[in-house]
Design a protein around this motif. Structure first.
Motif, mmCIF file in Angstrom:
data_model
loop_
_atom_site.group_PDB
_atom_site.id
_atom_site.type_symbol
_atom_site.label_atom_id
_atom_site.label_comp_id
_atom_site.label_asym_id
_atom_site.label_seq_id
_atom_site.Cartn_x
_atom_site.Cartn_y
_atom_site.Cartn_z
ATOM 1 N N VAL A 70 21.014 -36.414 -36.305
ATOM 2 C CA VAL A 70 21.421 -37.204 -35.895
ATOM 3 C C VAL A 70 23.050 -37.639 -36.937
ATOM 4 O O VAL A 70 22.899 -37.398 -38.258
ATOM 5 N N GLU A 71 24.387 -37.453 -36.402
ATOM 6 C CA GLU A 71 25.070 -37.284 -37.130
ATOM 7 C C GLU A 71 25.839 -38.641 -36.979
ATOM 8 O O GLU A 71 26.021 -38.614 -35.358
ATOM 9 N N LEU A 72 27.139 -39.129 -37.173
ATOM 10 C CA LEU A 72 28.284 -40.356 -37.103
ATOM 11 C C LEU A 72 29.414 -39.439 -37.075
ATOM 12 O O LEU A 72 29.855 -38.770 -38.376
ATOM 13 N N ASN A 73 30.258 -39.285 -36.326
ATOM 14 C CA ASN A 73 31.517 -38.599 -36.698
ATOM 15 C C ASN A 73 32.377 -38.798 -36.014
ATOM 16 O O ASN A 73 32.683 -39.922 -34.245
ATOM 17 N N ILE A 74 33.868 -38.490 -36.225
ATOM 18 C CA ILE A 74 34.715 -38.947 -35.819
ATOM 19 C C ILE A 74 35.372 -37.793 -34.608
ATOM 20 O O ILE A 74 35.040 -36.293 -34.743
ATOM 21 N N THR A 75 35.724 -38.326 -33.786
ATOM 22 C CA THR A 75 35.996 -37.347 -32.149
ATOM 23 C C THR A 75 37.245 -36.877 -31.775
ATOM 24 O O THR A 75 37.380 -35.882 -31.163
ATOM 25 N N ASN A 76 38.185 -37.448 -32.936
ATOM 26 C CA ASN A 76 39.693 -37.337 -32.535
ATOM 27 C C ASN A 76 40.011 -37.366 -32.820
ATOM 28 O O ASN A 76 39.690 -38.884 -34.422
ATOM 29 N N ILE A 77 42.046 -37.571 -33.507
ATOM 30 C CA ILE A 77 42.556 -37.359 -34.394
ATOM 31 C C ILE A 77 42.662 -39.125 -35.390
ATOM 32 O O ILE A 77 42.855 -39.242 -36.388
ATOM 33 N N PHE A 160 25.075 -35.805 -31.809
ATOM 34 C CA PHE A 160 26.874 -36.474 -32.599
ATOM 35 C C PHE A 160 27.197 -37.896 -31.952
ATOM 36 O O PHE A 160 27.058 -37.493 -30.297
ATOM 37 N N LEU A 161 27.129 -38.915 -32.207
ATOM 38 C CA LEU A 161 27.394 -39.631 -32.178
ATOM 39 C C LEU A 161 28.845 -40.014 -32.291
ATOM 40 O O LEU A 161 29.475 -39.858 -33.160
ATOM 41 N N GLY A 162 29.945 -40.870 -31.654
ATOM 42 C CA GLY A 162 31.537 -41.120 -31.734
ATOM 43 C C GLY A 162 31.403 -41.696 -32.685
ATOM 44 O O GLY A 162 30.688 -43.253 -32.272
ATOM 45 N N ALA A 163 31.765 -42.490 -33.391
ATOM 46 C CA ALA A 163 32.210 -44.123 -34.403
ATOM 47 C C ALA A 163 32.398 -44.555 -33.940
ATOM 48 O O ALA A 163 31.719 -45.768 -33.348
ATOM 49 N N THR A 164 33.380 -44.774 -32.577
ATOM 50 C CA THR A 164 33.837 -46.180 -31.540
ATOM 51 C C THR A 164 32.369 -46.774 -30.607
ATOM 52 O O THR A 164 32.007 -47.584 -30.638
ATOM 53 N N ASP A 165 32.063 -45.721 -30.401
ATOM 54 C CA ASP A 165 31.207 -45.481 -29.109
ATOM 55 C C ASP A 165 29.784 -46.914 -30.331
ATOM 56 O O ASP A 165 29.706 -47.497 -29.566
ATOM 57 N N TYR A 166 29.514 -45.943 -31.522
ATOM 58 C CA TYR A 166 28.371 -46.755 -32.295
ATOM 59 C C TYR A 166 28.651 -47.952 -32.172
ATOM 60 O O TYR A 166 27.833 -48.879 -32.607
ATOM 61 N N TRP A 167 30.447 -48.289 -33.359
ATOM 62 C CA TRP A 167 30.541 -49.123 -33.911
ATOM 63 C C TRP A 167 30.303 -50.285 -32.141
ATOM 64 O O TRP A 167 29.549 -51.915 -31.964
ATOM 65 N N ASP A 168 30.843 -50.343 -31.246
ATOM 66 C CA ASP A 168 30.970 -50.793 -29.219
ATOM 67 C C ASP A 168 29.411 -51.232 -28.930
ATOM 68 O O ASP A 168 29.361 -52.820 -28.814
ATOM 69 N N PHE A 169 28.592 -50.633 -29.370
ATOM 70 C CA PHE A 169 27.558 -51.147 -29.472
ATOM 71 C C PHE A 169 26.441 -51.573 -30.406
ATOM 72 O O PHE A 169 26.064 -52.337 -29.962
ATOM 73 N N SER A 170 26.451 -51.500 -31.254
ATOM 74 C CA SER A 170 26.181 -52.188 -32.825
ATOM 75 C C SER A 170 26.854 -53.597 -31.888
ATOM 76 O O SER A 170 25.825 -54.225 -32.541
ATOM 77 N N LEU A 171 27.998 -53.587 -31.860
ATOM 78 C CA LEU A 171 28.432 -55.164 -31.793
ATOM 79 C C LEU A 171 28.390 -55.619 -30.726
ATOM 80 O O LEU A 171 27.842 -56.819 -31.198
#
Length: 263
Positions: A70-77, A160-171
């Motif tokens: 499992v990895e936390l990734n940045i998916t766009n610029i 592969f987990l998107g950073a934005t989605d992961y942050w929103d879910f956790s928050l």
């Protein structure tokens, strides 16, 4: 006499407008102070975003140590900047909360009576620690939920987990648990305001248990019964505590009214 009456009426209206204008100026001043405090704190929160995101991603490190890919990734610029901006803005609101809450109270409290002021300050004094306790509970449950969801990843695949989605879910999970823990304080506040009685609160205990159970099942994944109980059981306990406080308030209120009638 009629002219004097009209003059007095005009003068009272003018004074009312002046008082309204003063209130608007006071509101504007306190709004600017609160906004400046939030912006300044958000700038500092922007530089704290990266360590906070690393802290939030610590459950993923535990999963990696357990052998899951499992990895936390940045998916766009722009996603890295967007995530840091979101975290920074949230931290700005939290860090500056003593300032903007005080500005809000300073604007509202002078218009309240002494007993109403006690209710407001008592509400805040009880809600803040309960909100923190709820957020801590959500933080405790978060790794279990992530572990369960990521555990569905088939063998040979990498999550592969998107950073934005992961942050929103956790928050959302942590914040929802914090808000849920403050609801009993709202119930007590409604009782103090005379909107709902203690008997009515206690009589709705079945609905309270059902609501807490459904909420626990909603914010935690199906199948993780332990996490659901961690969320819902404290909510039920707090609800019954709120009902007990409301009953005591009603009893004291009835005694005061009877003493006033006898006097």
């Amino acid at each position: 006499m009629a002219r004097k009456g009209r003059t007095a009426e005009r003068q009272s209206k003018l004074e009312g407008r002046m008082r309204l204008a003063e209130h608007l100026r006071e509101f504007k001043r306190r709004f600017y102070i609160s906004g400046a405090a939030i912006v300044a704190a958000a700038i500092g929160g922007f530089f704290l975003a990266e360590p906070l995101l690393r802290l939030l991603s610590s459950p993923l490190a535990e999963l990696q140590a357990a052998g899951l890919d499992v990895e936390l990734n940045i998916t766009n610029i722009t996603q890295a900047f967007d995530v840091q901006m979101r975290i920074g803005f949230l931290l700005g609101i939290i860090i500056s909360s003593p300032i903007w809450i005080w500005q809000l109270l300073a604007f509202i409290v002078p218009a309240l009576r002494t007993i109403e002021r006690r209710y407001v300050f008592g509400f805040i004094a009880a809600a803040v620690p309960l909100f923190i306790a709820g957020c801590a509970t959500g933080w405790f449950v978060l790794p279990r939920i992530i572990r369960l969801f990521v555990g569905f990843t088939p063998d040979g695949f990498t999550a592969f987990l998107g950073a934005t989605d992961y942050w929103d879910f956790s928050l959302k999970l942590v914040f929802a648990a914090g808000v849920a823990y403050t609801l009993p304080v709202v119930v007590v506040f409604l009782n103090l305001a005379g909107i709902v009685s203690g008997r009515a609160i206690l009589g709705a205990w079945r609905w309270a248990i059902l609501t807490a159970t459904l909420f626990g099942a909603f914010v935690t994944p199906a199948g993780d019964v332990w996490s659901m109980f961690i969320i819902s059981v404290p909510m039920v306990v707090l609800y019954f505590a709120a009902a007990g406080i409301a009953l005591l308030v009603d009893r004291r209120r009835a005694k005061r009214e009877s003493a006033r009638v006898e006097a």
